[in-house]
Motif scaffolding. Structure first.
Motif, PDB file in Angstrom:
ATOM      1  N   LYS A  43       0.861  -1.186   0.000  1.00  0.00           N
ATOM      2  CA  LYS A  43       0.000   0.000   0.000  1.00  0.00           C
ATOM      3  C   LYS A  43       0.899   1.238   0.000  1.00  0.00           C
ATOM      4  O   LYS A  43       1.394   1.672   1.032  1.00  0.00           O
ATOM      5  N   TYR A  44       1.112   1.773  -1.188  1.00  0.00           N
ATOM      6  CA  TYR A  44       1.871   3.004  -1.374  1.00  0.00           C
ATOM      7  C   TYR A  44       0.897   4.187  -1.321  1.00  0.00           C
ATOM      8  O   TYR A  44      -0.313   4.011  -1.490  1.00  0.00           O
ATOM      9  N   THR A  48      -3.946   5.151  -2.561  1.00  0.00           N
ATOM     10  CA  THR A  48      -5.072   5.979  -2.117  1.00  0.00           C
ATOM     11  C   THR A  48      -5.398   7.056  -3.151  1.00  0.00           C
ATOM     12  O   THR A  48      -6.547   7.455  -3.271  1.00  0.00           O
ATOM     13  N   ARG A  56     -11.022  -2.192   5.056  1.00  0.00           N
ATOM     14  CA  ARG A  56     -10.051  -2.920   5.868  1.00  0.00           C
ATOM     15  C   ARG A  56     -10.439  -4.395   5.892  1.00  0.00           C
ATOM     16  O   ARG A  56     -11.532  -4.749   6.302  1.00  0.00           O
ATOM     17  N   CYS A  72       1.383  -5.964  10.008  1.00  0.00           N
ATOM     18  CA  CYS A  72       0.794  -5.188   8.925  1.00  0.00           C
ATOM     19  C   CYS A  72      -0.721  -5.183   9.088  1.00  0.00           C
ATOM     20  O   CYS A  72      -1.275  -5.941   9.872  1.00  0.00           O
ATOM     21  N   ASP A  75      -5.726  -3.823   3.405  1.00  0.00           N
ATOM     22  CA  ASP A  75      -6.909  -3.205   2.818  1.00  0.00           C
ATOM     23  C   ASP A  75      -7.274  -3.964   1.555  1.00  0.00           C
ATOM     24  O   ASP A  75      -6.418  -4.602   0.933  1.00  0.00           O
ATOM     25  N   GLU A  90      -0.342  -2.882   4.299  1.00  0.00           N
ATOM     26  CA  GLU A  90      -0.041  -1.586   4.905  1.00  0.00           C
ATOM     27  C   GLU A  90       1.046  -1.733   5.962  1.00  0.00           C
ATOM     28  O   GLU A  90       0.882  -2.474   6.936  1.00  0.00           O
ATOM     29  N   HIS A  91       2.142  -1.072   5.725  1.00  0.00           N
ATOM     30  CA  HIS A  91       3.247  -0.947   6.685  1.00  0.00           C
ATOM     31  C   HIS A  91       3.924   0.375   6.336  1.00  0.00           C
ATOM     32  O   HIS A  91       4.709   0.452   5.387  1.00  0.00           O
ATOM     33  N   ASN A  92       3.589   1.403   7.072  1.00  0.00           N
ATOM     34  CA  ASN A  92       4.010   2.759   6.693  1.00  0.00           C
ATOM     35  C   ASN A  92       5.518   2.943   6.614  1.00  0.00           C
ATOM     36  O   ASN A  92       6.006   3.652   5.735  1.00  0.00           O
ATOM     37  N   TRP A  96       5.042   3.535   2.726  1.00  0.00           N
ATOM     38  CA  TRP A  96       4.454   4.871   2.568  1.00  0.00           C
ATOM     39  C   TRP A  96       5.544   5.854   2.141  1.00  0.00           C
ATOM     40  O   TRP A  96       5.993   6.694   2.893  1.00  0.00           O
TER      41      TRP A  96
END
Length: 145
Positions: A43-44, A48, A56, A72, A75, A90-92, A96
């Motif tokens: 999830k970059y 979004t 979720r 993690c 989504d 998702e793992h910021n 991110w």
């Protein structure tokens, strides 16, 4: 047959090269042939910005790493123009970031760790999803780890 396709980039959510095109179109073709296919990618921020509605799927999942446990969330959306589920890990700290692999002409120093995490997360989330693939299709060195 159940297939999980894992890729570091999938069109239209993140694209660096031709890999993203294949990872965004092959699942749709396999679905038309009757394959229960799902896609998993990081999830970059671009995910979004793609505008798809995310929900979720997994709130928290432990992911074993060498010498420690990370975690993690996951989504879910659909590949545009299809009913193929796509999951976003998702793992910021790892994902991110502004670029998939690094800024133009460069690479993030922790790419091996980031993409190793993606591979481990792909296996870890199967239990909380309650879904078990017959085949895991891996794309390029990013997921072959």
């Amino acid at each position: 047959m159940k297939v999980l396709l894992v890729s570091a980039e999938v069109t239209p959510f993140a694209k660096v090269g031709g890999l993203a095109d294949v990872a965004g179109s092959l699942p749709k073709a396999l679905k038309e042939l009757g394959v229960d296919i799902r896609v998993l990618m990081p999830k970059y921020p671009s995910v979004t910005r793609a505008g798809e509605e995310l929900k979720r799927a997994v709130e928290a999942c432990p992911v074993p790493m060498p010498g420690w446990i990370s975690g993690c969330a996951l989504d879910e959306a659909r590949l545009p123009g299809s009913d193929v589920p796509i999951y976003f890990v998702e793992h910021n700290d790892y994902f991110w970031r502004d670029y998939v692999y690094g800024p133009p002409g460069g690479a993030y120093e922790d790419n091996l760790e980031r993409l190793s995490f993606l591979c481990r997360a792909a296996l870890a989330v199967l239990t909380p999803l309650g879904w078990r693939p017959d085949v895991i299709h891996l794309n390029d060195w990013h997921t072959s780890i």
